[in-house]
Design an enzyme around this catalytic site. Structure first.
Site, PDB file in Angstrom:
ATOM      1  N   ASP A  49      -7.275  -1.016  -1.234  1.00 54.09           N
ATOM      2  CA  ASP A  49      -8.481  -1.378  -0.480  1.00 54.09           C
ATOM      3  C   ASP A  49      -9.047  -0.158   0.248  1.00 54.09           C
ATOM      4  O   ASP A  49     -10.119  -0.225   0.849  1.00 54.09           O
ATOM      5  CB  ASP A  49      -8.225  -2.562   0.473  1.00 54.09           C
ATOM      6  N   SER A  50      -8.350   0.981   0.143  1.00 53.51           N
ATOM      7  CA  SER A  50      -8.914   2.251   0.619  1.00 53.51           C
ATOM      8  C   SER A  50     -10.247   2.520  -0.068  1.00 53.51           C
ATOM      9  O   SER A  50     -11.048   3.331   0.407  1.00 53.51           O
ATOM     10  CB  SER A  50      -7.943   3.407   0.361  1.00 53.51           C
ATOM     11  N   ASP A  88      -4.713  -4.420  -4.347  1.00 54.16           N
ATOM     12  CA  ASP A  88      -4.556  -4.776  -2.933  1.00 54.16           C
ATOM     13  C   ASP A  88      -5.249  -6.096  -2.617  1.00 54.16           C
ATOM     14  O   ASP A  88      -6.393  -6.318  -3.041  1.00 54.16           O
ATOM     15  CB  ASP A  88      -5.227  -3.696  -2.065  1.00 54.16           C
ATOM     16  N   LYS A 118      -0.669  -6.314  -3.967  1.00 50.27           N
ATOM     17  CA  LYS A 118      -0.018  -5.718  -2.787  1.00 50.27           C
ATOM     18  C   LYS A 118      -0.595  -6.354  -1.541  1.00 50.27           C
ATOM     19  O   LYS A 118      -1.798  -6.608  -1.475  1.00 50.27           O
ATOM     20  CB  LYS A 118      -0.225  -4.205  -2.764  1.00 50.27           C
ATOM     21  N   GLU A 120      -0.131  -6.299   2.988  1.00 52.45           N
ATOM     22  CA  GLU A 120       0.423  -5.580   4.134  1.00 52.45           C
ATOM     23  C   GLU A 120       1.176  -6.525   5.070  1.00 52.45           C
ATOM     24  O   GLU A 120       0.769  -7.688   5.237  1.00 52.45           O
ATOM     25  CB  GLU A 120      -0.706  -4.897   4.922  1.00 52.45           C
ATOM     26  N   GLU A 187       4.348   3.464   4.638  1.00 58.03           N
ATOM     27  CA  GLU A 187       3.263   4.389   5.003  1.00 58.03           C
ATOM     28  C   GLU A 187       3.399   4.872   6.449  1.00 58.03           C
ATOM     29  O   GLU A 187       3.683   4.069   7.360  1.00 58.03           O
ATOM     30  CB  GLU A 187       1.896   3.691   4.850  1.00 58.03           C
TER      31      GLU A 187
HETATM   32  O1  KIV Z   1      -5.341   1.154   0.066  1.00 52.02           O
HETATM   33  C1  KIV Z   1      -4.610   2.076  -0.349  1.00 52.02           C
HETATM   34  O2  KIV Z   1      -5.046   3.003  -1.038  1.00 52.02           O
HETATM   35  C2  KIV Z   1      -3.190   2.020   0.012  1.00 52.02           C
HETATM   36  C3  KIV Z   1      -2.370   3.249  -0.233  1.00 52.02           C
HETATM   37  C4  KIV Z   1      -2.761   4.317   0.688  1.00 52.02           C
HETATM   38  C5  KIV Z   1      -0.921   2.956  -0.188  1.00 52.02           C
HETATM   39  O3  KIV Z   1      -2.736   1.041   0.502  1.00 52.02           O
END
Ligand code: KIV
Length: 269
Positions: A49-50, A88, A118, A120, A187
């Site tokens: 989600d970055s 994510d 994924k 969090e 992280e």
């Molecule tokens: O959103 C993302 O790119 C991430 C990575 C930095 C692990 O969660």
């Protein structure tokens, strides 16, 4: 005519077997062409989600939607063949209840064809992880610095500076592993805490700003290629594509202005 057998993607058991053996290579990608480049080298491609910050210019990941993740997830699946693609779950799409998480994760899996999702959170997300895994959704967990919670954490702060917080962080890592996550991103934590996590859990730890002794490493692709502006200390720039792109664009602009582009080779006569 013989049909070509499709290339097999990396599987959950293969990732789990890498624990303590071969370091896992993971990178983010958000588009088909970048996914194709990463696919040739990585075990895992994360549609992180970055992308909200890296591609869409947002100031945090909080505004990223499920639709954005699905759109980019489909592109990355089209661009890759071999790596496991993990997508994510964005903020607000899984925290309310295990049922909400299942509904949205199932949509991500069905619409993109990705290999896993994924999410969090440590101990607090363990019941949700168990709920998803029991229903056929592989989950990569994410502990330590969790960017979706930076409003609560007070910013992007390295975790575990105060050793009194270590038991809670270790409990988080253990809880997600016991709940059935097949791997866990660690992280932004102190190196020694990341090492303790790696020793403690039976699943692979994938470090970012953590320790070289994690079972694998992940970076945001644009950061390591030098395409982002200011990057955190833990990023090594393996390339400087930002400057190269700047030079190329400047050359193009000059060639347009002095009418040297297009030249003979670029026109149809
Ligand atoms: O959103 C993302 O790119 C991430 C990575 C930095 C692990 O969660």
């Amino acid at each position: 005519m013989s049909a070509q057998a499709p290339v097999k993607r990396v599987t959950v058991p293969q990732i789990m077997q890498a624990k303590g053996a071969t370091p896992l290579v993971a990178l983010t990608a958000y588009t088909a062409p970048m996914a194709a480049l990463v696919d040739a080298h990585a075990d895992i491609i994360l549609v992180g989600d970055s992308l909200g910050m890296v591609v869409h210019g947002m100031t945090s990941t909080v505004g990223v939607t499920l639709e954005m993740m699905i759109l980019h997830g489909k592109a990355v699946m089209r661009g890759s063949q071999r790596a496991m693609v993990v997508i994510d779950m964005p903020f607000g799409s899984y925290e309310e209840s295990p049922e909400q998480a299942f509904r949205n994760a199932a949509r991500v899996m069905a619409e993109t064809g990705c290999g896993a999702v994924k999410l969090e959170g440590g101990s607090r997300m363990a019941p949700t992880i168990r709920f998803l895994v029991d229903r056929g959704i592989p989950v990569m967990a994410h502990v330590g610095l969790t960017p979706q919670s930076t409003n609560v954490m007070g910013g992007f702060k390295t975790q575990g500076r105060d050793q009194s917080s270590w038991p809670a962080h270790l409990t988080d890592a253990r809880a997600v592993a016991e709940a059935g996550a097949f791997s866990v991103v660690v992280e932004g934590v102190m190196e020694a805490l990341a090492d303790r996590m790696t020793e403690t859990v039976v699943i692979p730890t994938i470090g970012i700003g953590a320790s070289a002794r994690c079972d694998g490493q992940i970076l945001v692709l644009d950061d390591m290629l030098g395409l982002s502006g200011r990057v955190p200390r833990f990023v090594r720039k393996f390339g400087d594509l930002g400057s190269r792109a700047d030079e190329a664009i400047a050359d193009y602009a000059a060639a347009v202005r002095d009418r040297s582009f297009p030249a003979e080779a670029q026109v149809y006569r």
